[in-house]
Design a protein around this motif. Structure first.
Motif, PDB file in Angstrom:
ATOM      1  N   TRP A 553      77.398  43.067 -39.862  1.00 35.06           N
ATOM      2  CA  TRP A 553      76.713  42.174 -40.794  1.00 35.06           C
ATOM      3  C   TRP A 553      75.534  41.515 -40.078  1.00 35.06           C
ATOM      4  CZ3 TRP A 553      80.240  38.727 -44.362  1.00 35.06           C
ATOM      5  CH2 TRP A 553      80.995  39.559 -45.199  1.00 35.06           C
ATOM      6  N   ILE A 554      74.445  41.398 -40.785  1.00 37.14           N
ATOM      7  CA  ILE A 554      73.270  40.708 -40.249  1.00 37.14           C
ATOM      8  C   ILE A 554      72.839  39.619 -41.229  1.00 37.14           C
ATOM      9  CG2 ILE A 554      72.423  42.707 -38.951  1.00 37.14           C
ATOM     10  CD1 ILE A 554      70.397  43.160 -41.244  1.00 37.14           C
ATOM     11  N   PRO A 555      72.285  38.523 -40.712  1.00 35.10           N
ATOM     12  CA  PRO A 555      71.778  37.487 -41.608  1.00 35.10           C
ATOM     13  C   PRO A 555      70.441  37.908 -42.221  1.00 35.10           C
ATOM     14  CG  PRO A 555      71.388  36.859 -39.345  1.00 35.10           C
ATOM     15  CD  PRO A 555      72.160  38.147 -39.296  1.00 35.10           C
ATOM     16  N   VAL A 556      70.234  37.580 -43.483  1.00 36.59           N
ATOM     17  CA  VAL A 556      68.956  37.844 -44.159  1.00 36.59           C
ATOM     18  C   VAL A 556      68.482  36.550 -44.812  1.00 36.59           C
ATOM     19  CG1 VAL A 556      69.376  40.296 -44.548  1.00 36.59           C
ATOM     20  CG2 VAL A 556      70.168  38.640 -46.234  1.00 36.59           C
ATOM     21  N   VAL A 557      67.153  36.409 -44.904  1.00 31.42           N
ATOM     22  CA  VAL A 557      66.553  35.173 -45.420  1.00 31.42           C
ATOM     23  C   VAL A 557      65.591  35.509 -46.549  1.00 31.42           C
ATOM     24  CG1 VAL A 557      65.114  33.167 -44.884  1.00 31.42           C
ATOM     25  CG2 VAL A 557      66.741  34.030 -43.186  1.00 31.42           C
ATOM     26  N   PRO A 558      65.905  35.142 -47.788  1.00 35.66           N
ATOM     27  CA  PRO A 558      64.959  35.366 -48.883  1.00 35.66           C
ATOM     28  C   PRO A 558      63.983  34.213 -49.113  1.00 35.66           C
ATOM     29  CG  PRO A 558      67.093  34.759 -49.786  1.00 35.66           C
ATOM     30  CD  PRO A 558      67.262  34.806 -48.290  1.00 35.66           C
ATOM     31  N   HIS A 559      64.261  33.018 -48.551  1.00 35.68           N
ATOM     32  CA  HIS A 559      63.420  31.862 -48.875  1.00 35.68           C
ATOM     33  C   HIS A 559      63.519  30.825 -47.757  1.00 35.68           C
ATOM     34  CE1 HIS A 559      62.308  28.454 -51.961  1.00 35.68           C
ATOM     35  NE2 HIS A 559      61.277  28.814 -51.209  1.00 35.68           N
ATOM     36  N   SER A 560      62.389  30.284 -47.353  1.00 31.74           N
ATOM     37  CA  SER A 560      62.368  29.194 -46.376  1.00 31.74           C
ATOM     38  C   SER A 560      61.243  28.230 -46.706  1.00 31.74           C
ATOM     39  CB  SER A 560      62.201  29.726 -44.949  1.00 31.74           C
ATOM     40  OG  SER A 560      60.944  30.352 -44.780  1.00 31.74           O
ATOM     41  N   VAL A 561      61.493  26.943 -46.454  1.00 34.10           N
ATOM     42  CA  VAL A 561      60.517  25.884 -46.723  1.00 34.10           C
ATOM     43  C   VAL A 561      60.544  24.905 -45.555  1.00 34.10           C
ATOM     44  CG1 VAL A 561      59.769  24.055 -48.300  1.00 34.10           C
ATOM     45  CG2 VAL A 561      60.995  26.038 -49.198  1.00 34.10           C
ATOM     46  N   ILE A 562      59.364  24.526 -45.054  1.00 33.03           N
ATOM     47  CA  ILE A 562      59.263  23.474 -44.037  1.00 33.03           C
ATOM     48  C   ILE A 562      58.088  22.577 -44.396  1.00 33.03           C
ATOM     49  CG2 ILE A 562      58.883  22.909 -41.607  1.00 33.03           C
ATOM     50  CD1 ILE A 562      60.118  25.544 -40.832  1.00 33.03           C
ATOM     51  N   ASP A 563      58.320  21.263 -44.339  1.00 34.83           N
ATOM     52  CA  ASP A 563      57.253  20.275 -44.531  1.00 34.83           C
ATOM     53  C   ASP A 563      57.236  19.326 -43.341  1.00 34.83           C
ATOM     54  OD1 ASP A 563      56.172  20.837 -47.239  1.00 34.83           O
ATOM     55  OD2 ASP A 563      58.252  20.464 -47.833  1.00 34.83           O
ATOM     56  N   ILE A 564      56.064  19.137 -42.751  1.00 33.08           N
ATOM     57  CA  ILE A 564      55.890  18.172 -41.668  1.00 33.08           C
ATOM     58  C   ILE A 564      55.515  16.832 -42.293  1.00 33.08           C
ATOM     59  CG2 ILE A 564      54.509  17.553 -39.648  1.00 33.08           C
ATOM     60  CD1 ILE A 564      54.240  20.526 -39.040  1.00 33.08           C
ATOM     61  N   VAL A 565      56.289  15.786 -41.997  1.00 34.30           N
ATOM     62  CA  VAL A 565      56.061  14.481 -42.621  1.00 34.30           C
ATOM     63  C   VAL A 565      55.674  13.410 -41.606  1.00 34.30           C
ATOM     64  CG1 VAL A 565      57.574  15.009 -44.554  1.00 34.30           C
ATOM     65  CG2 VAL A 565      58.519  13.885 -42.536  1.00 34.30           C
ATOM     66  N   ASP A 566      55.703  13.736 -40.325  1.00 32.05           N
ATOM     67  CA  ASP A 566      55.248  12.832 -39.267  1.00 32.05           C
ATOM     68  C   ASP A 566      55.071  13.671 -38.014  1.00 32.05           C
ATOM     69  OD1 ASP A 566      54.462  10.600 -37.861  1.00 32.05           O
ATOM     70  OD2 ASP A 566      56.280   9.439 -38.228  1.00 32.05           O
ATOM     71  N   GLU A 567      54.575  13.052 -36.946  1.00 25.67           N
ATOM     72  CA  GLU A 567      54.319  13.793 -35.727  1.00 25.67           C
ATOM     73  C   GLU A 567      55.475  13.678 -34.748  1.00 25.67           C
ATOM     74  OE1 GLU A 567      50.560  12.674 -34.111  1.00 25.67           O
ATOM     75  OE2 GLU A 567      49.443  13.432 -35.837  1.00 25.67           O
ATOM     76  N   ALA A 568      55.735  14.776 -34.050  1.00 26.14           N
ATOM     77  CA  ALA A 568      56.663  14.803 -32.924  1.00 26.14           C
ATOM     78  C   ALA A 568      55.852  15.234 -31.708  1.00 26.14           C
ATOM     79  CB  ALA A 568      57.802  15.777 -33.196  1.00 26.14           C
ATOM     80  N   LEU A 569      55.946  14.469 -30.631  1.00 28.43           N
ATOM     81  CA  LEU A 569      55.041  14.646 -29.504  1.00 28.43           C
ATOM     82  C   LEU A 569      55.729  15.318 -28.324  1.00 28.43           C
ATOM     83  CD1 LEU A 569      53.253  11.186 -29.648  1.00 28.43           C
ATOM     84  CD2 LEU A 569      52.618  13.325 -30.791  1.00 28.43           C
ATOM     85  N   MET A 570      54.914  15.968 -27.514  1.00 26.63           N
ATOM     86  CA  MET A 570      55.403  16.656 -26.337  1.00 26.63           C
ATOM     87  C   MET A 570      56.281  15.734 -25.484  1.00 26.63           C
ATOM     88  SD  MET A 570      53.095  18.483 -23.352  1.00 26.63           S
ATOM     89  CE  MET A 570      52.023  19.254 -24.558  1.00 26.63           C
ATOM     90  N   GLU A 571      57.450  16.256 -25.098  1.00 25.50           N
ATOM     91  CA  GLU A 571      58.444  15.596 -24.246  1.00 25.50           C
ATOM     92  C   GLU A 571      59.150  14.431 -24.924  1.00 25.50           C
ATOM     93  OE1 GLU A 571      57.052  14.885 -20.261  1.00 25.50           O
ATOM     94  OE2 GLU A 571      56.577  17.004 -19.948  1.00 25.50           O
ATOM     95  N   GLU A 572      58.974  14.274 -26.233  1.00 30.02           N
ATOM     96  CA  GLU A 572      59.853  13.386 -26.973  1.00 30.02           C
ATOM     97  C   GLU A 572      61.185  14.099 -27.205  1.00 30.02           C
ATOM     98  OE1 GLU A 572      58.115  10.159 -29.934  1.00 30.02           O
ATOM     99  OE2 GLU A 572      57.479  12.171 -30.546  1.00 30.02           O
ATOM    100  N   ASP A 573      62.256  13.317 -27.379  1.00 32.09           N
ATOM    101  CA  ASP A 573      63.546  13.882 -27.761  1.00 32.09           C
ATOM    102  C   ASP A 573      63.579  14.076 -29.275  1.00 32.09           C
ATOM    103  OD1 ASP A 573      64.560  13.964 -25.183  1.00 32.09           O
ATOM    104  OD2 ASP A 573      65.381  11.939 -25.303  1.00 32.09           O
ATOM    105  N   LEU A 574      63.889  15.296 -29.686  1.00 34.56           N
ATOM    106  CA  LEU A 574      63.933  15.626 -31.106  1.00 34.56           C
ATOM    107  C   LEU A 574      65.380  15.928 -31.491  1.00 34.56           C
ATOM    108  CD1 LEU A 574      61.797  16.209 -33.467  1.00 34.56           C
ATOM    109  CD2 LEU A 574      62.385  18.604 -33.077  1.00 34.56           C
ATOM    110  N   TYR A 575      65.886  15.228 -32.478  1.00 44.26           N
ATOM    111  CA  TYR A 575      67.229  15.464 -32.998  1.00 44.26           C
ATOM    112  C   TYR A 575      67.104  16.330 -34.250  1.00 44.26           C
ATOM    113  CZ  TYR A 575      68.937  11.792 -29.886  1.00 44.26           C
ATOM    114  OH  TYR A 575      69.266  11.038 -28.788  1.00 44.26           O
ATOM    115  N   THR A 576      67.784  17.478 -34.235  1.00 46.70           N
ATOM    116  CA  THR A 576      67.730  18.409 -35.360  1.00 46.70           C
ATOM    117  C   THR A 576      69.104  18.497 -36.007  1.00 46.70           C
ATOM    118  OG1 THR A 576      65.988  19.696 -34.286  1.00 46.70           O
ATOM    119  CG2 THR A 576      67.211  20.775 -36.064  1.00 46.70           C
TER     120      THR A 576
END
Length: 644
Positions: A553-576
């Motif tokens: 079995w392999i994963p397949v992706v029919p749809h993806s959406v990303i919106d940037i709503v603020d800035e994330a800067l180099m060497e900041e800690d990003l929580y996902t």
């Protein structure tokens, strides 16, 4: 050659307009920039009168009266058409900087350039300087020999007099009654004769054999939307085949766009000429005075292309944004080899890379490549919204046709585009991807305040990503819902996933995922979205490799959406945070990705998105089909304890 034609007909090349303003030429003697004009079969120099009146004053115009003109001097067909182009080029004192050819003359010019660049030129052509650029107006071109059949031959034989009649109609307007015009066309046809027609069709038949992909000369190709002799689709195919070519299809024009739409044609050619001239300008101190970026080509030393698409543009208006907001760009692209992780299928991330690349090429074609925006105006081109639907899978070595259509409303504060990717499958062309893209122009303050920004770009310019409409509301809603970030990493991650069917982790933003010296770019969020899926299913006991090894079995992706709503800067800690929100009929599930940084003791949302996943069974090295989720997968995705 037939001895009867040993004495060659003469060629008349005359200056039809001197330069009225100083210009920079490639000539060492400082002579003005020269343009040579070549007419088509049974034509004449008069066809260029509109261009002569409207072309920029910096150019000296020369017109050739070629032996295939309306009087068709006997014997000219005893030599290849490229031979006569060579003689015309050699007759211009100092040689032309740009050569413009129409119809048959355009194909003769193309054939001559192919010979010249291959080192096959002979005689006077060896002494003539190869032009800096070429304009092909209404050229004939078919890329494959099997594109020609008996129906093609029949059409061009039986419609030849009609094509000649169309030239008389365009040139004379209503001054010639239709019956007289028809009789004149028959006379011209007889003057051209079977050998003249055969010379045209032989050159047409030879177009698949021309090494156009090896030509380094910059080209502008101009076609009429309604051309029935040399269809605009052929011009488009030629533009794709040439490494450095821009295409301009003029709405409402037929085979004679320089006559039917003289002003628009002259503007298109003028923009190209300006870029050719600027590219030849010697390096040195910049002359004072205003600068019009839309009319600027690459400087000496600039890279000449963007993935094979020449940065000389067909942007023909004096404003910066008119082409960007109105013109459609079509370009051929290939997915990167890196994107093929399972068999030869290309993952969703690299499909989105193709979409982004197409938009960047559109900016370049419209006179505003990302590099110029940053270096000249201190504006970073940031993709802040990306909504893509994948309708058919891409494979390694597929060639996609990407079409970028502007989609910006008068009250929008971001630049919007609709992107369609098409791919050939089993003899038909499929719409493989549709995408909506939003772009902000972010002022750069890292290296000091930018120069004055042109007013027409101001509405799309932001001092910080997330200032566009809709982003601030999303960020505020997330801030209200986000927990306080006063604890340690474990406490923050626990707070982010509490009560959710989610997985979260912390990542220190590294510079390879950033651009413009400081901030995380859209490509970085695409990588995070891909990694989030991988982390989530591994945490639930159904990792990618587990389902591959156990079930293929392999994963397949029919749809993806990303919106940037603020800035994330180099060497900041990003929580996902990756949260499975919905499972639809046991075939797909929708997940949400939210990315946060810690600011002022609270978590601030920088990007949010959704992605739809399914699973497919590998049938063989080429094919797969979707499969429904079984209980184990449903439990794992639903967060039930027995999911593992």
């Amino acid at each position: 050659m037939n001895p009867a034609y040993a004495e060659e007909p003469p060629i008349a090349v005359r200056r039809i307009r001197p330069a009225a303003a100083p210009a920079v030429s490639a000539s060492a003697d400082g002579a003005p920039a020269r343009m040579l004009l070549l007419h088509g079969l049974a034509g004449g120099a008069s066809v260029w009168e509109g261009l002569g009146a409207l072309a920029g004053p910096a150019w000296e115009l020369w017109a050739a009266d070629l032996p295939w003109n309306g009087f068709a001097l006997p014997g000219w067909w005893g030599r290849p058409p490229a031979h006569w182009v060579e003689r015309a080029v050699a007759a211009v004192p100092g040689g032309p900087d740009v050569v413009v050819g129409h119809s048959f003359g355009a194909n003769a010019l193309l054939a001559w350039l192919a010979e010249t660049e291959a080192g096959a030129g002979a005689g006077a052509g060896e002494a003539a300087r190869r032009p800096l650029g070429a304009v092909l107006v209404s050229p004939f071109y078919r890329p494959r020999e099997d594109d020609f059949d008996w129906a093609t031959l029949s059409y061009y034989v039986n419609q030849f007099d009609r094509m000649l009649e169309e030239g008389l109609r365009v040139g004379a307007g209503d001054r010639l009654p239709p019956e007289l015009r028809h009789q004149m066309a028959l006379k011209v046809r007889d003057c051209v004769g079977p050998y003249g027609w055969l010379s045209f069709f032989t050159m047409y038949l030879d177009t698949p054999r021309l090494p156009v992909e090896e030509l380094r000369t910059p080209f502008l190709i101009v076609a009429g939307e309604r051309d029935e002799a040399a269809p605009a689709a052929e011009a488009e195919r030629l533009a794709r085949a040439l490494p450095h070519a821009d295409l301009r299809v003029i709405t409402g024009a037929g085979h004679f766009p320089m006559v039917e739409r003289a002003a628009e044609f002259s503007d298109a050619v003028g923009g190209f000429l300006g870029r050719v001239r600027d590219a030849a300008r010697p390096a040195g101190p910049r002359a004072p005075g205003p600068r019009t970026t839309a009319a600027r080509g690459p400087r000496p030393g600039d890279p000449p292309s963007l993935d094979g698409v020449h940065l000389m543009t067909a942007a023909v208006e004096p404003t910066l944004t008119k082409a960007l907001l109105a013109d459609t760009t079509t370009v051929r692209l290939r997915p990167r080899y890196e994107g093929s992780n399972i068999c030869t299928w290309i993952g969703f991330k690299h499909v989105n890379y193709l979409v982004e690349e197409a938009v960047l090429i559109h900016f370049a074609h419209c006179g505003m490549p990302a590099r110029l925006l940053y270096e000249e105006y201190g504006l970073g081109l940031d993709v802040v919204g990306l909504d893509s639907r994948i309708l058919h899978a891409f494979h390694m070595d597929d060639e996609a046709e990407a079409e970028v259509v502007p989609d910006t409303s008068p009250d929008d504060d971001t630049l919007g585009f609709k992107v369609t990717l098409r791919v050939d499958r089993d003899g038909s062309t499929l719409k493989a991807v549709t995408s909506k893209v939003r772009v902000s122009l972010r002022t750069d303050t890292y290296l000091g305040l930018p120069t004055e920004i042109p007013g027409e770009l101001a509405r799309f310019t932001v001092g910080r990503l997330g200032a566009h409409e809709g982003a601030a509301e999303a960020a505020r809603a997330a801030a209200d819902a986000a927990p306080a970030a006063g604890g340690d990493e474990a406490a923050v991650l626990a707070a982010l996933t509490e009560g959710r069917n989610a997985h979260a982790w912390k990542w220190n933003i590294s510079y390879p995922s950033c651009h413009f010296t400081e901030r995380l770019q859209m490509d970085g969020y695409l990588r995070l979205m891909e990694e989030a899926k991988d982390r989530f299913v591994r945490d639930r006991g159904i990792s990618i490799k587990t389902l591959l090894d156990e079930r293929q079995w392999i994963p397949v992706v029919p749809h993806s959406v990303i919106d940037i709503v603020d800035e994330a800067l180099m060497e900041e800690d990003l929580y996902t945070v990756y949260t499975v929100e919905e499972i639809y009929k046991n075939f797909t599930y929708t997940s949400r990705m939210d990315c946060y940084v810690v600011r002022d003791g609270r978590l601030a949302l920088t990007a949010t998105g959704r992605i739809v996943h399914g699973y497919a069974l590998i049938e063989n090295r080429r094919d797969w089909h979707l499969v429904p989720f079984d209980r184990r997968v449903l439990d794992a995705l639903g967060g039930k304890p027995d999911g593992s």
